[in-house]
Enzyme design. Structure first.
Site, mmCIF file in Angstrom:
data_model
loop_
_atom_site.group_PDB
_atom_site.id
_atom_site.type_symbol
_atom_site.label_atom_id
_atom_site.label_comp_id
_atom_site.label_asym_id
_atom_site.label_seq_id
_atom_site.Cartn_x
_atom_site.Cartn_y
_atom_site.Cartn_z
ATOM 1 N N TYR A 1 1.349 -4.249 80.503
ATOM 2 C CA TYR A 1 2.726 -3.851 80.197
ATOM 3 C C TYR A 1 2.786 -2.424 79.673
ATOM 4 O O TYR A 1 3.395 -2.148 78.646
ATOM 5 C CB TYR A 1 3.356 -4.841 79.206
ATOM 6 C CG TYR A 1 3.731 -6.128 79.899
ATOM 7 C CD1 TYR A 1 4.931 -6.219 80.581
ATOM 8 C CD2 TYR A 1 2.865 -7.213 79.910
ATOM 9 C CE1 TYR A 1 5.268 -7.375 81.260
ATOM 10 C CE2 TYR A 1 3.198 -8.381 80.593
ATOM 11 C CZ TYR A 1 4.400 -8.451 81.259
ATOM 12 O OH TYR A 1 4.725 -9.597 81.931
ATOM 13 N N TYR B 1 7.877 -18.515 78.042
ATOM 14 C CA TYR B 1 7.015 -17.586 78.784
ATOM 15 C C TYR B 1 5.978 -18.404 79.538
ATOM 16 O O TYR B 1 5.319 -19.269 78.947
ATOM 17 C CB TYR B 1 6.309 -16.593 77.840
ATOM 18 C CG TYR B 1 5.358 -15.701 78.592
ATOM 19 C CD1 TYR B 1 5.832 -14.638 79.349
ATOM 20 C CD2 TYR B 1 3.985 -15.959 78.606
ATOM 21 C CE1 TYR B 1 4.967 -13.849 80.090
ATOM 22 C CE2 TYR B 1 3.122 -15.171 79.342
ATOM 23 C CZ TYR B 1 3.619 -14.110 80.076
ATOM 24 O OH TYR B 1 2.756 -13.335 80.818
ATOM 25 N N ASP C 1 3.357 -26.665 79.640
ATOM 26 C CA ASP C 1 2.522 -25.462 79.688
ATOM 27 C C ASP C 1 1.835 -25.307 78.328
ATOM 28 O O ASP C 1 2.433 -24.819 77.376
ATOM 29 C CB ASP C 1 3.394 -24.241 80.016
ATOM 30 C CG ASP C 1 2.594 -22.945 80.056
ATOM 31 O OD1 ASP C 1 1.427 -22.943 79.628
ATOM 32 O OD2 ASP C 1 3.143 -21.918 80.504
ATOM 33 N N LYS D 1 -6.202 -19.897 78.516
ATOM 34 C CA LYS D 1 -6.491 -19.099 77.311
ATOM 35 C C LYS D 1 -7.730 -19.565 76.531
ATOM 36 O O LYS D 1 -8.820 -19.114 76.815
ATOM 37 C CB LYS D 1 -5.246 -19.016 76.452
ATOM 38 C CG LYS D 1 -4.205 -18.094 77.111
ATOM 39 C CD LYS D 1 -3.174 -17.563 76.129
ATOM 40 C CE LYS D 1 -2.437 -16.385 76.711
ATOM 41 N NZ LYS D 1 -1.097 -16.680 77.206
#
Ligand SMILES: *Cc1c(COP(=O)(O)O)cnc(C)c1O
Length: 434
Positions: free
Chosen positions: A23, A151, A252, A281
């Protein structure tokens, strides 16, 4: 950075000429710091300074860096093979990891699809849901429902269910699948969830049940879309609504998985089992890029009866043996240790340390759940000044927008946690607006 060190200056200059960062514009607005090593909770910079890591490298490095058990697992696997394709071949690390994931995740998730990143595991979850309804002869059920402030990743399919505003993706909206959004869950963690809280989602599902394949959300903790902690009762309500309206539930757990919120999985706070679950993750303890999508036998059955007769996905590096071996070691290390009391200890330390931020002029909210601490600001602060404050206090943190947050490795000491919380408070107190 110590600019008198010519080698350090050279590498940063080369980085800025050539390398994209997440980003970031090209070159990045703020020069990155060069890390030359990491051990335990410490990141060692090229200029000799050491920073206490408050980020776990984005939720992943739960055991800290260079853990001997994980290093050994990776080395041992390297001596057997680094990689082999997964089409038509299998290996022990993959089978054992799949069995372990089935074992520790909520009941009914019996099948595991391995992939290379969290975003891809979300894509796979969506494909499973779509193919499930194709298999059942209901092709009209092809849309997804989600809640605001979520997200789910950076690929196009995942972006379409990120919060359109906080999810960093609104400028792509013309090229994204138009999905259905309910408001973000209103009851906070610790509050009770009422029928009224669930009403907007219930109405959305009632109106669109003929075209909805699945609801996708992050259980209890909404991560990069807002760092919000909501009532487990809301999640239980979503499960009930999915059953009532005949839609699948995708959880998620990419950020929440493996103990971060105080339970092994976010769903465990509510005693809820989804139909499809994404993990990533922390799965490899932050060593390798690896994720997985789990599903129930019911989902697997109908996916396999879709027109294709197969789940239509298969990444090149699927089931990578190094990733599987280190994930196995990481999960076993977690389960064999006192992870829950460590997470509770970090939770207590963050609560104590962040209390000083409540009531500061620019602070809108302070919240802590498990090993996650958040200061939500009224007004975003300049990144360069925040980073300078953190680094001066020997801490590594990476706020975004109005959110200054930490999720330290579970091995963080009381002193580490106090230092992290102190730096967060210092930023909220001392850094002025741009
Ligand atoms: C990080 C994250 C993803 C995306 O994972 P990547 O590995 O970055 O692709 C998806 N969902 C949630 C909840 C996440 O926190």
């Amino acid at each position: 950075m110590d600019v008198s060190d010519p080698t350090a200056r050279d590498l940063i200059a080369r980085d800025r000429e050539t390398v994209w960062h997440p980003y970031a514009p090209m070159p990045a607005a703020l020069a990155p710091l060069e890390v030359i090593g990491a051990q335990g909770t410490r990141l060692r910079l090229a200029d000799g300074r050491e920073l206490v890591d408050g980020m776990s490298s984005w939720w992943a490095a739960i055991h800290g860096y260079r853990h001997p058990v994980l290093d050994d697992a990776l080395r041992a696997q390297l001596d057997a093979m680094a990689h082999v394709m997964f089409g038509g071949l299998t290996h022990r690390p993959a089978v054992e990891l799949a069995e372990l994931l089935v074992d520790i995740t909520p009941g009914g998730l019996d099948h595991v699809f391995f992939c290379d990143s969290g975003s891809v595991s979300v894509e796979v979850a969506m494909k499973m849901a779509l193919q499930y309804w194709l298999g059942r002869g209901r092709p009209a059920k092809h849309r997804l429902v989600t809640v605001r402030s979520g997200y789910h990743g950076d690929t196009l399919g995942a972006m379409a269910v990120c919060d359109p505003e906080t999810g960093m993706h609104h400028m792509f909206s013309a090229s994204l699948q138009q999905q259905l959004f309910a408001p973000a869950p209103t009851p906070r963690f610790g509050e009770t969830c009422t029928a009224e809280d669930l009403e907007p989602l219930a109405a959305l599902l009632a109106d669109h049940r003929e075209e909805v394949a699945a609801v996708i959300l992050e259980p209890v903790v909404q991560g990069a879309g807002g760092m919000r902690f909501y009532a487990p009762g809301y999640l239980a309500g979503v499960r009930a609504l999915c059953d009532e309206h005949g839609v699948l539930l995708i959880a998620d757990e990419i950020a929440t998985g493996f103990g971060r919120s105080g339970e092994l999985f976010g769903c465990d706070h509510a005693g809820v089992a989804p139909d499809i679950m994404c993990v990533g993750k922390a799965m490899t303890g932050g060593y390798m890029s690896m994720a997985a999508t789990l599903c129930t036998p019911e989902v697997a059955h109908w996916v396999s009866h879709a027109e294709s007769g197969a789940l239509m996905h298969g990444p090149t590096f699927m089931g990578n043996p190094l990733g599987c071996a280190v994930a196995l070691a990481s999960i076993r290390l977690l389960l064999d240790g006192p992870w829950q009391s460590r997470v509770r200890g970090i939770e207590a330390g963050l609560r104590e340390g962040l209390a000083a931020a409540a009531g500061l002029p620019n602070v809108a909210d302070v919240r802590v759940l498990g090993a996650i601490g958040v200061i939500e600001l009224e007004q975003a602060l300049p990144m360069a000044a925040m980073q300078e404050t953190f680094v001066a206090r020997g801490v590594w943190l990476r706020p975004f927008g109005r959110l200054v947050y930490a999720m330290p490795p579970y091995v963080a000491s009381d002193d580490d946690v106090a230092r992290i919380a102190g730096a967060m408070v210092a930023v909220a107190r001392d850094v002025g607006p741009a």
